[in-house]
Design a protein around this motif. Structure first.
Motif, mmCIF file in Angstrom:
data_model
loop_
_atom_site.group_PDB
_atom_site.id
_atom_site.type_symbol
_atom_site.label_atom_id
_atom_site.label_comp_id
_atom_site.label_asym_id
_atom_site.label_seq_id
_atom_site.Cartn_x
_atom_site.Cartn_y
_atom_site.Cartn_z
ATOM 1 N N THR A 77 -6.604 17.926 -4.986
ATOM 2 C CA THR A 77 -7.623 17.171 -5.723
ATOM 3 C C THR A 77 -7.240 15.690 -5.691
ATOM 4 O O THR A 77 -6.113 15.335 -5.321
ATOM 5 C CB THR A 77 -7.695 17.632 -7.190
ATOM 6 N N GLU A 78 -8.164 14.842 -6.100
ATOM 7 C CA GLU A 78 -7.865 13.409 -6.188
ATOM 8 C C GLU A 78 -6.700 13.169 -7.138
ATOM 9 O O GLU A 78 -5.819 12.356 -6.856
ATOM 10 C CB GLU A 78 -9.103 12.623 -6.647
ATOM 11 N N GLU A 79 -6.692 13.886 -8.242
ATOM 12 C CA GLU A 79 -5.617 13.736 -9.232
ATOM 13 C C GLU A 79 -4.268 14.143 -8.632
ATOM 14 O O GLU A 79 -3.270 13.444 -8.788
ATOM 15 C CB GLU A 79 -5.933 14.585 -10.471
ATOM 16 N N GLU A 80 -4.239 15.279 -7.937
ATOM 17 C CA GLU A 80 -2.996 15.739 -7.306
ATOM 18 C C GLU A 80 -2.496 14.742 -6.266
ATOM 19 O O GLU A 80 -1.303 14.448 -6.202
ATOM 20 C CB GLU A 80 -3.205 17.086 -6.610
ATOM 21 N N LEU A 81 -3.404 14.247 -5.456
ATOM 22 C CA LEU A 81 -3.018 13.314 -4.410
ATOM 23 C C LEU A 81 -2.502 12.008 -5.017
ATOM 24 O O LEU A 81 -1.508 11.452 -4.548
ATOM 25 C CB LEU A 81 -4.177 13.053 -3.449
ATOM 26 N N SER A 82 -3.139 11.543 -6.069
ATOM 27 C CA SER A 82 -2.665 10.334 -6.745
ATOM 28 C C SER A 82 -1.262 10.537 -7.307
ATOM 29 O O SER A 82 -0.410 9.652 -7.216
ATOM 30 C CB SER A 82 -3.633 9.936 -7.870
ATOM 31 N N GLU A 83 -1.015 11.716 -7.873
ATOM 32 C CA GLU A 83 0.315 12.030 -8.402
ATOM 33 C C GLU A 83 1.341 12.088 -7.270
ATOM 34 O O GLU A 83 2.452 11.574 -7.392
ATOM 35 C CB GLU A 83 0.288 13.358 -9.163
ATOM 36 N N LEU A 84 0.966 12.703 -6.149
ATOM 37 C CA LEU A 84 1.860 12.752 -4.990
ATOM 38 C C LEU A 84 2.198 11.351 -4.507
ATOM 39 O O LEU A 84 3.354 11.048 -4.200
ATOM 40 C CB LEU A 84 1.213 13.526 -3.835
ATOM 41 N N LEU A 85 1.204 10.493 -4.431
ATOM 42 C CA LEU A 85 1.429 9.109 -3.985
ATOM 43 C C LEU A 85 2.412 8.401 -4.910
ATOM 44 O O LEU A 85 3.283 7.660 -4.451
ATOM 45 C CB LEU A 85 0.110 8.345 -3.902
ATOM 46 N N GLU A 86 2.279 8.649 -6.206
ATOM 47 C CA GLU A 86 3.207 8.057 -7.176
ATOM 48 C C GLU A 86 4.625 8.571 -6.934
ATOM 49 O O GLU A 86 5.591 7.803 -6.925
ATOM 50 C CB GLU A 86 2.746 8.382 -8.601
ATOM 51 N N GLN A 87 4.761 9.884 -6.723
ATOM 52 C CA GLN A 87 6.076 10.473 -6.465
ATOM 53 C C GLN A 87 6.665 9.969 -5.152
ATOM 54 O O GLN A 87 7.880 9.840 -5.018
ATOM 55 C CB GLN A 87 5.970 12.006 -6.437
ATOM 56 N N LEU A 88 5.798 9.710 -4.180
ATOM 57 C CA LEU A 88 6.243 9.198 -2.884
ATOM 58 C C LEU A 88 6.587 7.710 -2.943
ATOM 59 O O LEU A 88 7.324 7.204 -2.098
ATOM 60 C CB LEU A 88 5.143 9.400 -1.830
ATOM 61 N N ILE A 91 -2.856 3.999 1.917
ATOM 62 C CA ILE A 91 -2.983 3.751 3.356
ATOM 63 C C ILE A 91 -1.739 4.197 4.124
ATOM 64 O O ILE A 91 -1.822 4.589 5.287
ATOM 65 C CB ILE A 91 -3.340 2.264 3.647
ATOM 66 N N GLU A 92 -0.589 4.188 3.455
ATOM 67 C CA GLU A 92 0.656 4.608 4.110
ATOM 68 C C GLU A 92 0.697 6.113 4.368
ATOM 69 O O GLU A 92 1.477 6.573 5.195
ATOM 70 C CB GLU A 92 1.866 4.217 3.250
ATOM 71 N N LEU A 93 -0.127 6.864 3.670
ATOM 72 C CA LEU A 93 -0.157 8.318 3.816
ATOM 73 C C LEU A 93 -1.225 8.778 4.808
ATOM 74 O O LEU A 93 -1.279 9.930 5.179
ATOM 75 C CB LEU A 93 -0.390 8.974 2.441
ATOM 76 N N VAL A 94 -2.060 7.852 5.247
ATOM 77 C CA VAL A 94 -3.152 8.194 6.159
ATOM 78 C C VAL A 94 -2.651 8.304 7.594
ATOM 79 O O VAL A 94 -1.931 7.438 8.091
ATOM 80 C CB VAL A 94 -4.275 7.126 6.093
ATOM 81 N N ARG A 95 -3.071 9.372 8.261
ATOM 82 C CA ARG A 95 -2.801 9.557 9.689
ATOM 83 C C ARG A 95 -3.880 8.784 10.448
ATOM 84 O O ARG A 95 -4.949 9.317 10.743
ATOM 85 C CB ARG A 95 -2.832 11.046 10.047
ATOM 86 N N ASP A 150 -7.876 1.601 -2.755
ATOM 87 C CA ASP A 150 -6.952 2.732 -2.885
ATOM 88 C C ASP A 150 -7.690 3.992 -3.337
ATOM 89 O O ASP A 150 -7.451 5.078 -2.813
ATOM 90 C CB ASP A 150 -5.815 2.405 -3.856
ATOM 91 N N ASP A 151 -8.591 3.843 -4.303
ATOM 92 C CA ASP A 151 -9.354 5.001 -4.785
ATOM 93 C C ASP A 151 -10.216 5.586 -3.672
ATOM 94 O O ASP A 151 -10.328 6.815 -3.549
ATOM 95 C CB ASP A 151 -10.239 4.620 -5.974
ATOM 96 N N GLU A 152 -10.822 4.728 -2.876
ATOM 97 C CA GLU A 152 -11.642 5.210 -1.762
ATOM 98 C C GLU A 152 -10.773 5.932 -0.730
ATOM 99 O O GLU A 152 -11.180 6.973 -0.192
ATOM 100 C CB GLU A 152 -12.390 4.049 -1.099
#
Length: 114
Positions: free
Chosen positions: A38-49, A54-58, A75-77
């Motif tokens: 989910t957007e929430e999960e991905l945002s949390e992952l980005l924080e943990q990372l 953009i750094e996570l985009v292939r 960032d939200d987009e």
């Protein structure tokens, strides 16, 4: 407990999976193409990372090149784009407690498992 966000069709992700498996630590596998984040999960992952979206985009993926390359996305987009197209998320991602790494190179996983 460890969590690995895994794509079994990806060589780098399989290498990361093997490292996690060989560590002997308890872990769960999240095949995020089958069970999207989910957007929430991905945002949390980005924080943990500790990464910007953009750094996570292939950026070499066809979906990115044809639809998003050259666009000025917030960032939200970017998070929404990755949730809509999970193939765009770098992999594997391994999470241990409140810390996460992208397993490229796989040695980053070894450092986290330490």
């Amino acid at each position: 407990m460890l969590t690995i966000y895994h794509n079994p069709r990806c060589k780098k992700s399989r290498e990361g999976f093997e490292l996690v498996k060989e560590s002997g630590q308890d872990f769960e596998v999240r095949e995020y193409l089958k069970e999207p984040v989910t957007e929430e999960e991905l945002s949390e992952l980005l924080e943990q990372l500790g990464m910007a979206p953009i750094e996570l985009v292939r950026t070499d993926e066809k979906i990115w090149k044809e639809n998003y390359k050259g666009k000025d996305l917030s960032d939200d987009e970017l998070v929404r784009v990755m949730v809509q197209h999970p193939k765009l998320i770098q992999r594997p991602i391994v999470v241990k407690e409140n810390k996460a790494v992208v397993g490229r190179p796989a040695t980053k996983i070894s450092d986290l498992l330490g």
